[in-house]
Design a protein around this motif. Structure first.
Motif, PDB file in Angstrom:
ATOM      1  N   LEU A  46       0.832  -1.202   0.000  1.00  0.00           N
ATOM      2  CA  LEU A  46       0.000   0.000   0.000  1.00  0.00           C
ATOM      3  C   LEU A  46       0.867   1.252   0.000  1.00  0.00           C
ATOM      4  O   LEU A  46       0.600   2.206  -0.728  1.00  0.00           O
ATOM      5  CB  LEU A  46      -0.929  -0.020   1.220  1.00  0.00           C
ATOM      6  N   GLN A  47       1.915   1.236   0.797  1.00  0.00           N
ATOM      7  CA  GLN A  47       2.812   2.391   0.884  1.00  0.00           C
ATOM      8  C   GLN A  47       3.613   2.622  -0.398  1.00  0.00           C
ATOM      9  O   GLN A  47       3.930   3.749  -0.730  1.00  0.00           O
ATOM     10  CB  GLN A  47       3.802   2.216   2.033  1.00  0.00           C
ATOM     11  N   THR A  48       3.959   1.560  -1.081  1.00  0.00           N
ATOM     12  CA  THR A  48       4.810   1.683  -2.262  1.00  0.00           C
ATOM     13  C   THR A  48       4.029   1.665  -3.569  1.00  0.00           C
ATOM     14  O   THR A  48       4.627   1.693  -4.639  1.00  0.00           O
ATOM     15  CB  THR A  48       5.869   0.561  -2.285  1.00  0.00           C
ATOM     16  N   SER A  49       2.732   1.643  -3.485  1.00  0.00           N
ATOM     17  CA  SER A  49       1.889   1.641  -4.680  1.00  0.00           C
ATOM     18  C   SER A  49       2.118   2.911  -5.490  1.00  0.00           C
ATOM     19  O   SER A  49       2.355   3.984  -4.942  1.00  0.00           O
ATOM     20  CB  SER A  49       0.424   1.539  -4.263  1.00  0.00           C
ATOM     21  N   LYS A  50       2.046   2.758  -6.794  1.00  0.00           N
ATOM     22  CA  LYS A  50       2.253   3.913  -7.676  1.00  0.00           C
ATOM     23  C   LYS A  50       1.148   4.943  -7.514  1.00  0.00           C
ATOM     24  O   LYS A  50       1.343   6.119  -7.762  1.00  0.00           O
ATOM     25  CB  LYS A  50       2.329   3.446  -9.128  1.00  0.00           C
ATOM     26  N   THR A  51      -0.023   4.493  -7.121  1.00  0.00           N
ATOM     27  CA  THR A  51      -1.154   5.411  -6.958  1.00  0.00           C
ATOM     28  C   THR A  51      -1.443   5.651  -5.477  1.00  0.00           C
ATOM     29  O   THR A  51      -2.585   5.579  -5.040  1.00  0.00           O
ATOM     30  CB  THR A  51      -2.405   4.838  -7.649  1.00  0.00           C
ATOM     31  N   VAL A  52      -0.392   5.908  -4.722  1.00  0.00           N
ATOM     32  CA  VAL A  52      -0.545   6.124  -3.280  1.00  0.00           C
ATOM     33  C   VAL A  52      -1.369   7.378  -3.023  1.00  0.00           C
ATOM     34  O   VAL A  52      -1.087   8.444  -3.560  1.00  0.00           O
ATOM     35  CB  VAL A  52       0.843   6.258  -2.602  1.00  0.00           C
ATOM     36  N   ASP A  53      -2.387   7.217  -2.229  1.00  0.00           N
ATOM     37  CA  ASP A  53      -3.201   8.351  -1.813  1.00  0.00           C
ATOM     38  C   ASP A  53      -2.417   9.081  -0.716  1.00  0.00           C
ATOM     39  O   ASP A  53      -1.781   8.430   0.122  1.00  0.00           O
ATOM     40  CB  ASP A  53      -4.536   7.831  -1.265  1.00  0.00           C
ATOM     41  N   PRO A  54      -2.447  10.402  -0.681  1.00  0.00           N
ATOM     42  CA  PRO A  54      -1.700  11.147   0.350  1.00  0.00           C
ATOM     43  C   PRO A  54      -2.068  10.739   1.782  1.00  0.00           C
ATOM     44  O   PRO A  54      -1.217  10.793   2.670  1.00  0.00           O
ATOM     45  CB  PRO A  54      -2.088  12.604   0.089  1.00  0.00           C
ATOM     46  N   CYS A  55      -3.282  10.285   2.003  1.00  0.00           N
ATOM     47  CA  CYS A  55      -3.659   9.906   3.372  1.00  0.00           C
ATOM     48  C   CYS A  55      -2.913   8.666   3.857  1.00  0.00           C
ATOM     49  O   CYS A  55      -2.725   8.483   5.054  1.00  0.00           O
ATOM     50  CB  CYS A  55      -5.168   9.717   3.497  1.00  0.00           C
ATOM     51  N   VAL A  56      -2.458   7.815   2.932  1.00  0.00           N
ATOM     52  CA  VAL A  56      -1.717   6.599   3.313  1.00  0.00           C
ATOM     53  C   VAL A  56      -0.447   6.969   4.065  1.00  0.00           C
ATOM     54  O   VAL A  56      -0.029   6.267   4.980  1.00  0.00           O
ATOM     55  CB  VAL A  56      -1.423   5.735   2.071  1.00  0.00           C
ATOM     56  N   GLU A  57       0.139   8.100   3.689  1.00  0.00           N
ATOM     57  CA  GLU A  57       1.367   8.530   4.359  1.00  0.00           C
ATOM     58  C   GLU A  57       1.125   8.930   5.812  1.00  0.00           C
ATOM     59  O   GLU A  57       2.056   8.959   6.613  1.00  0.00           O
ATOM     60  CB  GLU A  57       1.988   9.698   3.591  1.00  0.00           C
ATOM     61  N   THR A  58      -0.126   9.217   6.166  1.00  0.00           N
ATOM     62  CA  THR A  58      -0.441   9.612   7.541  1.00  0.00           C
ATOM     63  C   THR A  58      -0.813   8.424   8.427  1.00  0.00           C
ATOM     64  O   THR A  58      -0.945   8.581   9.637  1.00  0.00           O
ATOM     65  CB  THR A  58      -1.603  10.631   7.567  1.00  0.00           C
ATOM     66  N   LEU A  59      -1.006   7.254   7.832  1.00  0.00           N
ATOM     67  CA  LEU A  59      -1.382   6.068   8.619  1.00  0.00           C
ATOM     68  C   LEU A  59      -0.281   5.702   9.607  1.00  0.00           C
ATOM     69  O   LEU A  59       0.905   5.877   9.311  1.00  0.00           O
ATOM     70  CB  LEU A  59      -1.626   4.873   7.695  1.00  0.00           C
ATOM     71  N   PRO A  60      -0.670   5.169  10.762  1.00  0.00           N
ATOM     72  CA  PRO A  60       0.359   4.667  11.686  1.00  0.00           C
ATOM     73  C   PRO A  60       1.147   3.544  11.001  1.00  0.00           C
ATOM     74  O   PRO A  60       0.591   2.778  10.230  1.00  0.00           O
ATOM     75  CB  PRO A  60      -0.451   4.106  12.858  1.00  0.00           C
ATOM     76  N   ARG A  61       2.428   3.480  11.292  1.00  0.00           N
ATOM     77  CA  ARG A  61       3.256   2.413  10.717  1.00  0.00           C
ATOM     78  C   ARG A  61       2.716   1.061  11.163  1.00  0.00           C
ATOM     79  O   ARG A  61       2.215   0.921  12.275  1.00  0.00           O
ATOM     80  CB  ARG A  61       4.702   2.558  11.162  1.00  0.00           C
ATOM     81  N   PHE A  78      -3.943   1.194  14.858  1.00  0.00           N
ATOM     82  CA  PHE A  78      -4.155   1.175  13.412  1.00  0.00           C
ATOM     83  C   PHE A  78      -5.638   1.066  13.078  1.00  0.00           C
ATOM     84  O   PHE A  78      -6.150   1.792  12.225  1.00  0.00           O
ATOM     85  CB  PHE A  78      -3.379   0.024  12.763  1.00  0.00           C
ATOM     86  N   VAL A  79      -6.337   0.174  13.751  1.00  0.00           N
ATOM     87  CA  VAL A  79      -7.766  -0.024  13.477  1.00  0.00           C
ATOM     88  C   VAL A  79      -8.564   1.225  13.828  1.00  0.00           C
ATOM     89  O   VAL A  79      -9.507   1.595  13.122  1.00  0.00           O
ATOM     90  CB  VAL A  79      -8.300  -1.258  14.245  1.00  0.00           C
ATOM     91  N   ALA A  80      -8.177   1.914  14.903  1.00  0.00           N
ATOM     92  CA  ALA A  80      -8.914   3.097  15.355  1.00  0.00           C
ATOM     93  C   ALA A  80      -8.551   4.369  14.600  1.00  0.00           C
ATOM     94  O   ALA A  80      -9.223   5.383  14.744  1.00  0.00           O
ATOM     95  CB  ALA A  80      -8.673   3.308  16.849  1.00  0.00           C
ATOM     96  N   TYR A  81      -7.512   4.319  13.772  1.00  0.00           N
ATOM     97  CA  TYR A  81      -7.069   5.523  13.071  1.00  0.00           C
ATOM     98  C   TYR A  81      -8.187   6.028  12.155  1.00  0.00           C
ATOM     99  O   TYR A  81      -8.721   5.271  11.337  1.00  0.00           O
ATOM    100  CB  TYR A  81      -5.803   5.234  12.257  1.00  0.00           C
ATOM    101  N   PRO A  82      -8.561   7.300  12.283  1.00  0.00           N
ATOM    102  CA  PRO A  82      -9.726   7.810  11.556  1.00  0.00           C
ATOM    103  C   PRO A  82      -9.481   8.121  10.079  1.00  0.00           C
ATOM    104  O   PRO A  82     -10.421   8.254   9.317  1.00  0.00           O
ATOM    105  CB  PRO A  82     -10.068   9.099  12.307  1.00  0.00           C
ATOM    106  N   GLY A  83      -8.255   8.219   9.647  1.00  0.00           N
ATOM    107  CA  GLY A  83      -7.982   8.622   8.269  1.00  0.00           C
ATOM    108  C   GLY A  83      -8.111   7.503   7.265  1.00  0.00           C
ATOM    109  O   GLY A  83      -8.088   6.324   7.598  1.00  0.00           O
ATOM    110  N   CYS A  84      -8.276   7.876   6.009  1.00  0.00           N
ATOM    111  CA  CYS A  84      -8.267   6.966   4.866  1.00  0.00           C
ATOM    112  C   CYS A  84      -9.460   6.016   4.789  1.00  0.00           C
ATOM    113  O   CYS A  84      -9.385   4.991   4.107  1.00  0.00           O
ATOM    114  CB  CYS A  84      -6.981   6.138   4.817  1.00  0.00           C
ATOM    115  N   ASP A  85     -10.527   6.330   5.464  1.00  0.00           N
ATOM    116  CA  ASP A  85     -11.680   5.426   5.429  1.00  0.00           C
ATOM    117  C   ASP A  85     -12.306   5.320   4.043  1.00  0.00           C
ATOM    118  O   ASP A  85     -13.057   4.396   3.768  1.00  0.00           O
ATOM    119  CB  ASP A  85     -12.732   5.861   6.451  1.00  0.00           C
ATOM    120  N   ARG A  86     -11.988   6.242   3.171  1.00  0.00           N
ATOM    121  CA  ARG A  86     -12.557   6.209   1.821  1.00  0.00           C
ATOM    122  C   ARG A  86     -11.838   5.204   0.916  1.00  0.00           C
ATOM    123  O   ARG A  86     -12.322   4.890  -0.167  1.00  0.00           O
ATOM    124  CB  ARG A  86     -12.527   7.596   1.201  1.00  0.00           C
TER     125      ARG A  86
END
Length: 133
Positions: A46-61, A78-86
């Motif tokens: 997910l992190q190295t995907s060519k079409t990385v969404d900017p929110c992926v960079e904010t996810l907890p490691r 990680f499960v509780a992280y509110p970002g990237c739900d889309r």
């Protein structure tokens, strides 16, 4: 006739044992280990995907080691992280993380031994050993 019967029974016993051994259900440990590796790999992809969404960079490691007690907190965060739900990929990853957490605290609670509680170790990706040819 009797030696042939013994040989036939021995053959049946050996085949039955082989079938049972190959059809054995996974242990809690093997299931948790394989699921944690699957989650870690999916996160890396997910992190190295060519079409990385900017929110992926904010996810907890998400580098998992099921022998580290801090893995429980890491999965909860990680499960509780509110970002990237889309993002479907992130939701699928969160679902796998939720499953792993449930397996760890419910089904395998008595079967696992945590060897460390070094939370910093889960913040750094573990590089695979370099193979020399």
């Amino acid at each position: 006739e009797l030696p042939a019967m013994k040989m036939l029974l021995l053959l049946i016993a050996l085949l039955s044992a082989a079938l049972l051994a190959s059809a054995a259900p996974p242990t809690c440990y093997s299931r948790v280990l394989s699921l944690s590796k699957e989650i870690t790999e999916s996160f890396k992809e997910l992190q190295t995907s060519k079409t990385v969404d900017p929110c992926v960079e904010t996810l907890p490691r998400l580098y998992l080691d099921i022998h580290n007690y801090c893995v429980l907190a890491k999965l909860r965060d990680f499960v509780a992280y509110p970002g990237c739900d889309r993002l479907v990929e992130v939701n699928e990853l969160k679902e796998k993380a939720r499953s792993l957490y449930t397996i760890l605290i419910s089904y395998c609670r008595r079967d696992l031994v945590f060897l460390t509680d070094d939370c910093n170790a889960l913040e750094i990706p573990i590089s695979p050993p370099i193979e020399h040819s």
